[in-house]
Scaffold this active site. Structure first.
Site, PDB file in Angstrom:
ATOM      1  N   HIS A  63       0.852  -1.038  -0.083  1.00  0.00           N
ATOM      2  CA  HIS A  63       0.222   0.068   0.043  1.00  0.00           C
ATOM      3  C   HIS A  63       0.655   1.278   0.166  1.00  0.00           C
ATOM      4  O   HIS A  63       1.955   0.918   0.687  1.00  0.00           O
ATOM      5  CB  HIS A  63      -0.993   0.438   1.040  1.00  0.00           C
ATOM      6  N   ASP A  68      -8.123  -4.968   0.265  1.00  0.00           N
ATOM      7  CA  ASP A  68      -8.200  -6.067  -0.862  1.00  0.00           C
ATOM      8  C   ASP A  68      -8.321  -7.165  -0.831  1.00  0.00           C
ATOM      9  O   ASP A  68      -8.815  -7.915  -1.413  1.00  0.00           O
ATOM     10  CB  ASP A  68      -8.064  -5.556  -1.942  1.00  0.00           C
TER      11      ASP A  68
HETATM   12  C1  LIG Z   1      -1.141  -0.754  -3.952  1.00  0.00           C
HETATM   13  C2  LIG Z   1       0.493  -0.472  -4.735  1.00  0.00           C
HETATM   14  C3  LIG Z   1      -0.310   0.140  -5.782  1.00  0.00           C
HETATM   15  C4  LIG Z   1       1.095   0.754  -3.837  1.00  0.00           C
HETATM   16  O1  LIG Z   1       2.821   1.303  -4.709  1.00  0.00           O
HETATM   17  P1  LIG Z   1       3.808   1.571  -4.641  1.00  0.00           P
HETATM   18  O2  LIG Z   1       3.773   2.813  -3.036  1.00  0.00           O
HETATM   19  O3  LIG Z   1       4.019   2.891  -5.689  1.00  0.00           O
HETATM   20  O4  LIG Z   1       4.932   0.850  -4.416  1.00  0.00           O
HETATM   21  P2  LIG Z   1       5.943  -0.376  -5.330  1.00  0.00           P
HETATM   22  O5  LIG Z   1       5.639  -0.241  -5.975  1.00  0.00           O
HETATM   23  O6  LIG Z   1       6.886   1.891  -5.925  1.00  0.00           O
HETATM   24  O7  LIG Z   1       6.701  -0.920  -4.817  1.00  0.00           O
HETATM   25  C5  LIG Z   1       8.006  -0.578  -3.382  1.00  0.00           C
HETATM   26  C6  LIG Z   1       8.251  -1.666  -3.323  1.00  0.00           C
HETATM   27  O8  LIG Z   1       7.584  -3.077  -3.024  1.00  0.00           O
HETATM   28  C7  LIG Z   1       6.945  -4.219  -4.052  1.00  0.00           C
HETATM   29  N1  LIG Z   1       6.312  -3.988  -3.657  1.00  0.00           N
HETATM   30  C8  LIG Z   1       4.710  -3.347  -3.840  1.00  0.00           C
HETATM   31  N2  LIG Z   1       4.138  -4.079  -3.707  1.00  0.00           N
HETATM   32  C9  LIG Z   1       4.434  -5.471  -3.924  1.00  0.00           C
HETATM   33  C10 LIG Z   1       3.004  -6.801  -4.209  1.00  0.00           C
HETATM   34  N3  LIG Z   1       1.611  -6.465  -3.628  1.00  0.00           N
HETATM   35  N4  LIG Z   1       4.185  -7.730  -4.156  1.00  0.00           N
HETATM   36  C11 LIG Z   1       5.571  -8.218  -4.151  1.00  0.00           C
HETATM   37  N5  LIG Z   1       6.130  -6.632  -4.032  1.00  0.00           N
HETATM   38  C12 LIG Z   1       5.563  -5.434  -4.092  1.00  0.00           C
HETATM   39  C13 LIG Z   1       7.710  -3.227  -5.059  1.00  0.00           C
HETATM   40  O9  LIG Z   1       7.732  -4.179  -6.040  1.00  0.00           O
HETATM   41  C14 LIG Z   1       8.670  -2.113  -5.183  1.00  0.00           C
HETATM   42  O10 LIG Z   1       9.907  -3.295  -4.726  1.00  0.00           O
HETATM   43  P3  LIG Z   1      11.346  -2.823  -5.209  1.00  0.00           P
HETATM   44  O11 LIG Z   1      11.910  -1.517  -4.286  1.00  0.00           O
HETATM   45  O12 LIG Z   1      11.846  -3.720  -4.450  1.00  0.00           O
HETATM   46  O13 LIG Z   1      11.632  -2.038  -6.419  1.00  0.00           O
HETATM   47  C15 LIG Z   1       1.383  -1.432  -4.637  1.00  0.00           C
HETATM   48  O14 LIG Z   1       1.941  -2.572  -3.481  1.00  0.00           O
HETATM   49  C16 LIG Z   1       0.997  -3.084  -6.451  1.00  0.00           C
HETATM   50  O15 LIG Z   1       0.575  -2.732  -7.087  1.00  0.00           O
HETATM   51  N6  LIG Z   1       0.124  -3.981  -4.992  1.00  0.00           N
HETATM   52  C17 LIG Z   1      -0.878  -5.078  -5.647  1.00  0.00           C
HETATM   53  C18 LIG Z   1      -2.355  -4.432  -6.188  1.00  0.00           C
HETATM   54  C19 LIG Z   1      -3.048  -3.896  -4.891  1.00  0.00           C
HETATM   55  O16 LIG Z   1      -3.088  -4.493  -4.286  1.00  0.00           O
HETATM   56  N7  LIG Z   1      -4.033  -2.785  -4.273  1.00  0.00           N
HETATM   57  C20 LIG Z   1      -4.595  -1.966  -4.522  1.00  0.00           C
HETATM   58  C21 LIG Z   1      -4.336  -0.862  -2.967  1.00  0.00           C
HETATM   59  S1  LIG Z   1      -5.491  -0.573  -2.277  1.00  0.00           S
END
Ligand SMILES: CC(C)(COP(=O)(O)OP(=O)(O)OC[C@H]1O[C@@H](n2cnc3c(N)ncnc32)[C@H](O)[C@@H]1OP(=O)(O)O)[C@@H](O)C(=O)NCCC(=O)NCCS
Length: 385
Positions: A263, A320
């Site tokens: 998140h 979720d």
């Molecule tokens: C919610 C979300 C978009 C937040 O993204 P964000 O704050 O931009 O974080 P990032 O995508 O930059 O991720 C940071 C790090 O954590 C990792 N990471 C983040 N979410 C992850 C996940 N669900 N599974 C595995 N690794 C994850 C990324 O790969 C990244 O790793 P790195 O630094 O080694 O490259 C992201 O966690 C995600 O895509 N989650 C899955 C979708 C989801 O459940 N969405 C509902 C949100 S309520």
């Protein structure tokens, strides 16, 4: 002169876009409050309509205010025949979020609300949006499967009526409570993507149906509301508790994101996920046919393996992760999970709209231009490649 932020911040992470008194999040401690009240407390003790009132008007309603608000909502739960006919003509293979977005956008033509500075226009459109979205979701679901829509039963609670319009059955108390809690838990969440979208569209003084339609579109993406559906697909694909570890380890090694995990704000377990996990545990304890599904034990194993590998990156289950499992357990079709999220979140979108209108300024951020300059116009016959 206004101070300019010179660096581009991907995803606007950490950038303050507004002052707001609606909800509060502490991502380190896992706290979410609506108008200062912890969301778990509201989910346990309150009702969605009461919470919608709280978000919109800043305080819990007293008995008379609640009675009026509830009666205004129930009075507006029906859909016009023309709207039902319009739904019949939409393609059966459309996603319920696409249906919802189209119908909500069309509502603006039936209930013009372009004068957003008129308090009565604002109130009526808020009532219509909250009241009609469950009816739209249920009618679209039935019509796209060739079934006749079931008119609302206004003797039932807001949550029970939604279930009734889907299945023509009054839900038991626990199922009703789960639907209500689900709407409460999703009703607001500070400056998330769909709320930001609602605020951007609202800042142009567009009407509330256009605002809600744009927010629904934003919510439909898998990185936002669409993740709950993907979680259930993933758990089904994993199939057994034993498969969870190799499946998740492979995903992590391939740098794939596990849906329902991580998140932008929470760096610990999302408080809504904790609440829903308890609901899921209670549901899966009962011996109904749905409870026989092994989704919960797979989910808890996925959480365990993911935490071993990802807790160091502060990746924990978000709302979720367990919401899909809970909705599955009460028999809700997978594609309706995000529309149900929208039925709750519309209260938050509209609360942000009302709040923003008091000091409105059209959103117009800046960009850092990195393209070419001063290029010549080359006639088509002389263009290469
Ligand atoms: C919610 C979300 C978009 C937040 O993204 P964000 O704050 O931009 O974080 P990032 O995508 O930059 O991720 C940071 C790090 O954590 C990792 N990471 C983040 N979410 C992850 C996940 N669900 N599974 C595995 N690794 C994850 C990324 O790969 C990244 O790793 P790195 O630094 O080694 O490259 C992201 O966690 C995600 O895509 N989650 C899955 C979708 C989801 O459940 N969405 C509902 C949100 S309520």
């Amino acid at each position: 002169m206004e101070e300019r932020h010179m660096e581009v911040v991907p995803g606007l992470a950490g950038i303050l876009a507004a002052e707001s008194a609606i909800s509060y999040v502490d991502g380190e401690k896992g706290i979410l409050e609506y108008r200062g009240i912890p969301v778990e407390l509201l989910a346990e003790k309150s009702t969605f309509l009461e919470v919608a009132y709280l978000l919109l008007f800043g305080k819990l309603p007293n008995a008379a205010e609640y009675k009026n608000f509830r009666s205004d909502i129930t009075y507006h739960t029906r859909l016009k025949v023309k709207i039902l006919r319009m739904i019949e003509f939409l393609p059966e293979n459309g996603h319920p979020m696409e249906y919802l977005q189209s119908v909500v956008a069309a509502m603006g033509m039936y209930y013009p609300a372009r004068d957003v500075m008129d308090e009565e226009v604002r109130y009526r459109s808020i009532i219509r949006l909250i009241a009609k979205m469950p009816t739209i979701v249920a009618a679209c679901e039935r019509l796209r499967h060739g079934d006749a829509p079931i008119p609302p039963n206004n003797d039932l609670s807001f949550a029970a009526n939604f279930y009734y319009m889907l299945f023509e059955k009054v839900p038991d108390r626990f199922t009703e409570k789960i639907i209500d809690a689900m709407l409460i838990l999703h009703a607001d969440h500070t400056m998330n993507a769909s709320t930001f979208s609602a605020r951007v569209v609202g800042s142009t003084l567009a009407d509330p149906y256009t605002i809600a339609a744009s927010a629904i579109g934003t919510l439909s993406g898998p990185l936002h509301g669409g993740a709950n559906e993907k979680v259930v697909h993933m758990l089904r694909e994993i199939g057994t508790k034993e498969n969870a570890r190799p499946y998740i380890e492979k995903m992590i090694n391939n740098h794939e994101k596990i849906m329902g995990m991580g998140h932008r704000v929470y760096k610990t377990k999302d408080p809504r996920a904790g609440f829903l996990q308890i609901c899921a545990q209670q549901l899966f304890k009962s011996d109904s046919a749905v409870a026989a599904s092994n989704l919960l034990e797979i989910a808890e194993e996925v959480e365990k393996v993911a935490l071993e590998k990802l807790a160091k990156k502060k990746i924990y289950p978000n709302v979720d992760f367990y919401s899909g499992i809970v909705l599955h357990a009460i028999g809700i079709p997978t594609e309706l999970y995000t529309p149900i999220f929208a039925m709750g979140r519309v209260a938050g979108w509209l609360a942000h709209w009302l709040e923003q209108l008091k000091t409105n300024k059209i959103y117009r951020p800046d960009q850092k231009y990195i393209g070419l300059r001063n290029q010549k116009y080359v006639p088509m016959e002389k263009r290469k490649g």
